[in-house]
Design an enzyme around this catalytic site. Structure first.
Site, mmCIF file in Angstrom:
data_model
loop_
_atom_site.group_PDB
_atom_site.id
_atom_site.type_symbol
_atom_site.label_atom_id
_atom_site.label_comp_id
_atom_site.label_asym_id
_atom_site.label_seq_id
_atom_site.Cartn_x
_atom_site.Cartn_y
_atom_site.Cartn_z
ATOM 1 N N CYS A 26 38.806 40.136 57.005
ATOM 2 C CA CYS A 26 39.984 39.192 57.250
ATOM 3 C C CYS A 26 40.560 38.594 55.389
ATOM 4 O O CYS A 26 39.916 37.688 53.808
ATOM 5 C CB CYS A 26 39.229 38.007 57.300
ATOM 6 N N GLY A 66 42.162 30.860 58.865
ATOM 7 C CA GLY A 66 40.312 30.610 57.760
ATOM 8 C C GLY A 66 39.621 30.413 59.063
ATOM 9 O O GLY A 66 38.691 30.071 58.451
ATOM 10 N N LEU A 67 39.351 31.774 60.106
ATOM 11 C CA LEU A 67 39.047 30.969 60.868
ATOM 12 C C LEU A 67 37.807 30.297 61.066
ATOM 13 O O LEU A 67 36.956 30.176 61.672
ATOM 14 C CB LEU A 67 37.405 32.485 59.684
ATOM 15 N N ASN A 107 50.102 34.135 58.090
ATOM 16 C CA ASN A 107 48.723 32.442 58.593
ATOM 17 C C ASN A 107 47.659 32.930 57.516
ATOM 18 O O ASN A 107 46.923 33.623 57.010
ATOM 19 C CB ASN A 107 48.041 33.501 59.753
ATOM 20 N N SER A 108 47.066 31.427 57.471
ATOM 21 C CA SER A 108 45.626 31.763 56.979
ATOM 22 C C SER A 108 45.033 30.845 57.407
ATOM 23 O O SER A 108 44.787 29.036 56.498
ATOM 24 C CB SER A 108 46.465 31.308 54.986
ATOM 25 N N SER A 156 41.483 39.902 68.041
ATOM 26 C CA SER A 156 41.460 38.362 67.704
ATOM 27 C C SER A 156 42.020 37.489 66.128
ATOM 28 O O SER A 156 42.504 38.210 65.834
ATOM 29 C CB SER A 156 40.214 38.766 66.610
ATOM 30 N N GLY A 211 48.790 45.984 65.051
ATOM 31 C CA GLY A 211 49.253 46.205 63.863
ATOM 32 C C GLY A 211 50.339 45.811 64.601
ATOM 33 O O GLY A 211 51.504 47.221 64.584
ATOM 34 N N GLY A 227 48.760 41.585 69.419
ATOM 35 C CA GLY A 227 48.144 39.673 69.216
ATOM 36 C C GLY A 227 49.695 38.870 68.799
ATOM 37 O O GLY A 227 50.089 38.619 69.335
ATOM 38 N N ASN A 268 43.548 45.247 59.863
ATOM 39 C CA ASN A 268 43.358 43.774 60.120
ATOM 40 C C ASN A 268 45.426 42.890 59.610
ATOM 41 O O ASN A 268 45.772 44.554 59.448
ATOM 42 C CB ASN A 268 42.346 42.945 59.737
#
Length: 303
Positions: A129, A73-74, A70-71, A22, A242, A264, A191
C-alpha cells in the site's frame, strides 16, 4: 456454445476469473443493491488489521484525468469486528471469500492471520500500500523484507496465501520471485502507483496526505506489462489488476499470463462493471470459438 469460465487459483476453484480489488468493494453491501454478488468468482474485501484503523485525514480522494488518487489509509473496523459482524453475511454468498490483511509490522501481519484462521477461502497479504506512513510500502519494495513477511505469514496461514505486489519498484518480477520463495501460493498485481495532484490556486496538494495511490485506466498498460514480466518469472498463479473496466481489458491480462483479474476503480463509475466484465469475457470466448477460459491464459504471441 457453452463456455467454461472456471479457474483454479492455488487449489481454490473459482466459478469465473473475476474478483474485486481490495479497498474498492468494502464488504459488498453497497454493490449487493445492484447485482447478485454470488456471480463473482471471488470477493476480495477491504484490508483488515488487528485493531480498528481510522485511516488518513480528509480529503483523501482526488479525481484525475484517467482515474483517481486515494489516500484512504487502510481504514477498517478491525479483525474482531469483521469476524463477528461482516464475515457471517459474506459466508452466505455462493462465492469464494478473500481477505486482504494489513499491518505495520510482521508481528501484526501474523496476528491478524491467526485471528482469521480458516474462516475464509484465501488471504491476500498487503505488502504494497503506497499511502500509509509506516509499514506496507517498506515490505513491498525490498526482496528481503518481502520474503520475510511472506514466509512469516505463510507459516501462520491455514488457507492459500496471495501476496499483493507494489508497482513502485525497479523490478517487480524480482519481488514476485522473492515472495514465491517465501511460500506465496499466488500473487496479485498491481497495487496503485504513487501519485500527486496539486490545487494550483492554493498551491498545495489536494490530498491531506500529500500523495496517494493512482488507479484507473491510466495505470493499465503498466499493469499489463508487469503481469507479463511476472508470468515469465514465477510458476504460481497471478491475479491481474489495474484499470480494468471491460472484458477486453480483462482479456489482455489473461493473455499476458494472469489466471484471474480484479475489477476495482471501474466499480465506482459503473456499479455493474464487475458483472459486465464477466459477461464480456464469455462473449469474447464464444465469438472466437474458445470453449474454456483457461485456453487463453498466458497465450500472448510476441512480435
Amino acid at each position: 456454445m457453452s463456455v467454461n469460465l472456471k479457474v483454479n487459483i492455488a487449489g481454490v476453484a473459482w466459478k469465473n476469473p473475476v474478483t474485486t480489488a481490495s479497498g474498492t468493494f468494502g464488504f459488498g453491501k453497497e454493490y449487493a443493491e445492484y447485482f447478485d454478488i454470488s456471480r463473482l468468482g471471488a470477493v476480495t474485501v477491504k484490508s483488515i488489521s488487528v485493531e480498528k484503523k481510522l485511516g488518513n485525514p480528509t480529503p483523501r480522494v482526488a479525481e484525475t484525468a484517467s482515474g483517481m488518487l486515494n489516500s484512504v489509509g487502510l481504514q477498517n473496523p478491525g479483525a474482531e469486528f469483521f469476524l463477528k459482524y461482516e464475515l457471517p453475511n459474506l459466508k452466505k454468498l455462493d462465492t469464494k471469500i478473500v481477505v486482504n490483511i494489513a499491518g505495520n509490522t510482521i508481528d501484526e501481519y501474523v496476528a491478524v492471520t491467526e485471528m482469521i484462521g480458516d474462516s475464509v477461502d484465501m488471504l491476500e497479504l498487503n505488502i504494497s500500500c503506497p499511502n500509509v506512513k509506516v509499514g506496507g510500502m517498506a515490505f513491498g519494495v525490498d526482496e528481503k523484507s518481502a520474503f520475510e513477511a511472506t514466509s512469516a505469514v505463510k507459516k501462520a496461514s491455514k488457507v492459500p496465501l496471495i501476496v499483493k505486489l507494489s508497482p513502485n519498484v525497479t523490478d517487480i518480477s524480482a519481488i514476485a520471485a522473492a515472495v514465491e520463495n517465501g511460500g506465496a501460493n499466488a500473487v496479485s498485481l498491481i497495487n496503485t502507483l504513487l501519485g500527486m495532484k496539486i490545487d494550483i490556486n492554493k498551491r498545495k496538494p489536494i490530498l491531506a496526505n500529500n500523495v496517494g495511490g493512482l488507479s484507473g485506466p491510466a495505470v493499465m498498460p503498466i499493469a499489463v506489462r508487469m503481469v507479463y514480466q511476472v508470468a515469465q518469472k514465477v510458476k504460481i498463479p497471478i491475479i491481474g489488476m489495474g484499470g480494468i473496466s471491460s472484458g477486453a481489458d480483462a482479456i489482455e491480462f489473461l493473455l499476458a499470463g494472469a489466471s484471474a483479474v480484479a475489477v476495482g476503480t471501474a466499480g465506482f463509475v459503473d456499479p455493474y462493471a464487475h458483472i459486465r466484465v464477466i459477461n464480456e469475457i464469455e462473449e469474447y470466448l464464444k465469438r472466437n470459438n474458445i470453449d474454456d477460459v483457461n485456453n487463453i491464459i498466458g497465450k500472448l504471441e510476441m512480435n
